[in-house]
Design an enzyme around this catalytic site. Structure first.
Site, PDB file in Angstrom:
ATOM      1  N   ASP A 148      36.412  44.058  33.451  1.00 57.39           N
ATOM      2  CA  ASP A 148      36.254  42.845  32.648  1.00 57.39           C
ATOM      3  C   ASP A 148      34.811  42.626  32.210  1.00 57.39           C
ATOM      4  OD1 ASP A 148      38.985  42.375  33.272  1.00 57.39           O
ATOM      5  OD2 ASP A 148      38.400  41.375  35.125  1.00 57.39           O
TER       6      ASP A 148
ATOM      7  N   GLU B 255      44.963  36.660  27.190  1.00 52.23           N
ATOM      8  CA  GLU B 255      43.916  36.230  28.115  1.00 52.23           C
ATOM      9  C   GLU B 255      42.575  36.761  27.632  1.00 52.23           C
ATOM     10  OE1 GLU B 255      45.562  37.867  31.681  1.00 52.23           O
ATOM     11  OE2 GLU B 255      44.983  39.911  31.194  1.00 52.23           O
TER      12      GLU B 255
END
Length: 630
Positions: A102, A281
């Site tokens: 991420d 997301e």
């Protein structure tokens, strides 16, 4: 002794994090990082055929060295391991090797900073710095003090795969901000909660503030956007109030007050995805060409993972989806591609107006996966306006414009700056602080280790705790990330505990319930070397063991991994050359199982009983030598 000429090395002296001394929990001052300059040595690669020789003569320049030769070269500072590019004018992905998922990136002047998810590990939220986007240095952590993670943000008894997820770093008016989600499920409960919070700092190296919890921010994958009119916006991902199918995601926006650390105003629903809307997301907002661009991840973090883009004239929407979504993915490629699961990206603009994206992906070294799990990759991008036949002719981000995907070898962003592959890590525990690479599974308990009990050694105290998912163990264990599928991992240990049943050694793990344990224990007057393994299908079992008749309190552990599998070797005493083989095992025993990647560490336990004075292990040095699988 087996020759491990596949392995290249360089000694990378990284910056440090302060030790946790054997007291209640380390104080704030003790955990503040001290920063010393980084130096690095690395080796140029050559083919196996060019380097293979049975004559005993030294290998040609550029060849890999055996483990013994290599250690000698590192210590002597030989030019054979001087910094070298893999290919002139290129760099090699991933740019952050090992479990760095991420990625989020910013530029401040000529400096680039990137943060990553850290999940249940402490210290949390690793921060890397670069001048050229391809050579990165770990410079600190945003969660580096115990008091930061002992309240609503909880890394004490957090479940595995919980903790700190999808951090975003931003910079505004001389201050750094990181916003992220802490996912916590209380023991024995089926219900978890997501705590979204912000930490701030004047210096990216710290100290960072206590977490400012945003009480009204639900969901996950939070991000911040600083508009040019002075407003600040929080963007996050959650489930719709009335989802139409499992996994449906929704991106929402609210204004945030950084004075009171609260959200204010109405909630705006921005986006439900572009290609099915499953697990939408990882949102980020950018302003470009006078418009607002929303970039999200979609499809989950498996093989369907992808990056989508949308645009609006108003930050509150409505957002128009890019008709050419996804803008980055590997879902259209073979499951056997060198990298899959590509997604969760962030963008950065260079001083000259060029743009790049960073994204996560999983290498396909082993069974269409790897031990390292999700890593960080760099991809070029540009902006292109829709052709004349389209209306209203939006400008869109085009990622990997000539290759349509993440490439292993790429042109350097800055042609005059070289890429250097750092293959080596070694800690001889000569400093007052641990190297920054070391991590703990959860906040360690009192008395976990000491760097002062025996000068030049790390003393790891045996605790009753063992590795266990059900107990959310905070056992005496610390480790560094596995960076490549091919590696050598070694440690020298002094170990003569007072109690029977105490064990210490090295451990390779993927999760609390997936690990290889390679330890020495004292049992009824004899010393036993054991290799144990467990995963979610296999109860803890002994793969191999041997009585160490010549054991005199000293051992060197050596673990090698290559396409052929693991080998677990050892040497008694101080000799680093006479490595005997205990066992071999398949290399797919610790393959990525979601969220986090594999670690290589050191371990000590009294196996459930209360330890006595003297039940500890002293580690002289630990080293990891990595080799890229090309």
């Amino acid at each position: 002794m087996r020759s491990w000429a596949l392995l290249q090395s360089a000694l990378a002296a990284l910056t440090v994090i302060s030790a946790i001394l054997p007291e209640a929990t380390a104080s704030s001052d003790e955990l503040l990082s001290a920063h010393r300059p980084q130096s690095g040595l690395s080796a140029e690669l050559a083919s196996d055929d060019e380097c293979s020789s049975s004559s005993g003569a030294p290998p040609p320049a550029g060849c890999a060295l055996s483990a013994v030769q290599l250690r000698g070269e590192i210590r002597a500072g030989s030019p054979k391991v001087a910094a070298a590019e893999q290919r002139p004018g290129t760099f090699m992905n991933p740019i952050l090797r090992g479990s760095y998922a991420d990625p989020s990136i910013i530029r401040v002047g000529g400096d680039y900073y990137m943060v990553s998810s850290s999940f249940e590990y402490f210290p949390g939220i690793p921060i890397h710095h670069s001048k050229d986007l391809v050579n990165w240095e770990l410079v600190g952590y945003a969660l580096h003090r115990p008091e930061q993670v002992q309240g609503e943000v909880n890394l004490m008894d957090v479940q595995q795969d919980g903790g700190i997820q999808a951090a975003t770093i931003r910079y505004n008016n001389g201050k750094f901000y990181i916003v992220t989600t802490s996912v916590y499920q209380p023991p024995g409960s089926e219900n978890g909660k997501c705590i979204n919070f912000i930490v701030e700092a004047d210096d990216v190296r710290g100290p960072w503030s206590m977490p400012h919890v945003l009480a009204d921010a639900d969901g996950i994958d939070s991000s911040l956007f600083f508009d040019d009119n002075g407003s600040v916006w929080y963007v996050g991902a959650h489930s719709p109030e009335h989802p139409e199918y499992p996994g449906q995601g929704e991106i929402y926006l609210r204004e945030v007050d950084l004075g009171s650390w609260t959200l204010k105003g109405e909630t705006s629903i921005l986006f439900h995805g572009a290609c099915g809307g499953l697990w939408v997301e990882g949102p980020h907002i950018y302003k470009h060409d006078g418009r607002y661009y929303l970039m999200v991840a979609e499809g989950g973090t498996g093989f369907h993972h992808a990056v989508m883009a949308a645009v609006s004239d108003d930050i509150r929407g409505p957002y128009y989806s890019n008709p050419r979504n996804p803008i980055l993915t590997a879902r259209h490629l073979s499951y056997d591609n060198w990298v899959t699961r590509v997604g969760h990206a962030d963008l950065v603009e260079l001083p000259d107006g060029r743009w790049y994206a960073v994204a996560l992906g999983v290498r396909g070294d082993v069974n269409r996966s790897s031990n390292m799990g999700r890593e960080s990759f760099l991809v070029p991008m540009t902006w292109e306006r829709e052709p004349d036949e389209y209306n209203p002719q939006y400008l869109w981000p085009v990622v990997a414009p000539t290759t349509a995907g993440v490439e292993r070898v790429n042109p350097l962003p800055f042609a005059d700056l070289a890429f250097r592959y750092k293959a080596g890590f070694r800690d001889e525990f000569q400093e007052a602080d641990l190297e920054l690479e070391w991590n703990f599974r959860r906040l360690p308990t009192q008395g976990t280790f000491s760097l002062t009990a025996l000068s030049g050694f790390l003393r790891l105290f045996a605790k009753p705790d063992v590795m266990s998912d059900s107990e959310r163990s905070r056992c005496s264990l610390l480790g560094v990330r596995q960076e490549e599928s091919d590696f050598t991992y070694r440690a020298r240990m002094l170990f003569e505990p007072n109690s029977s049943g105490v064990e210490a050694g090295v451990m390779l793990w993927q999760k609390d319930d997936i690990y290889l344990q390679y330890t020495v224990s004292r049992s009824t007057g004899s010393w036993v070397l054991s290799l144990l393994f467990t995963d979610r299908k296999t109860p803890l079992q002994t793969l191999a063991s041997a009585n160490l008749a010549g054991y005199k309190g000293e051992i060197i552990f050596e673990v090698n991994c290559s396409r052929a599998g693991y080998s677990f070797g050892y040497s008694l005493g101080e000799s680093e050359e006479s490595i005997g083989l205990l066992e071999e095992a398949p290399s797919d025993m610790l393959v990525y199982m979601g969220y986090t990647g594999a670690y290589l560490g050191i371990y000590s336990s009294s196996g459930g009983q209360q330890p006595q004075l003297g039940d500890y292990a002293d580690f002289d040095w630990v080293e990891r030598i990595s080799s890229p699988r090309l």
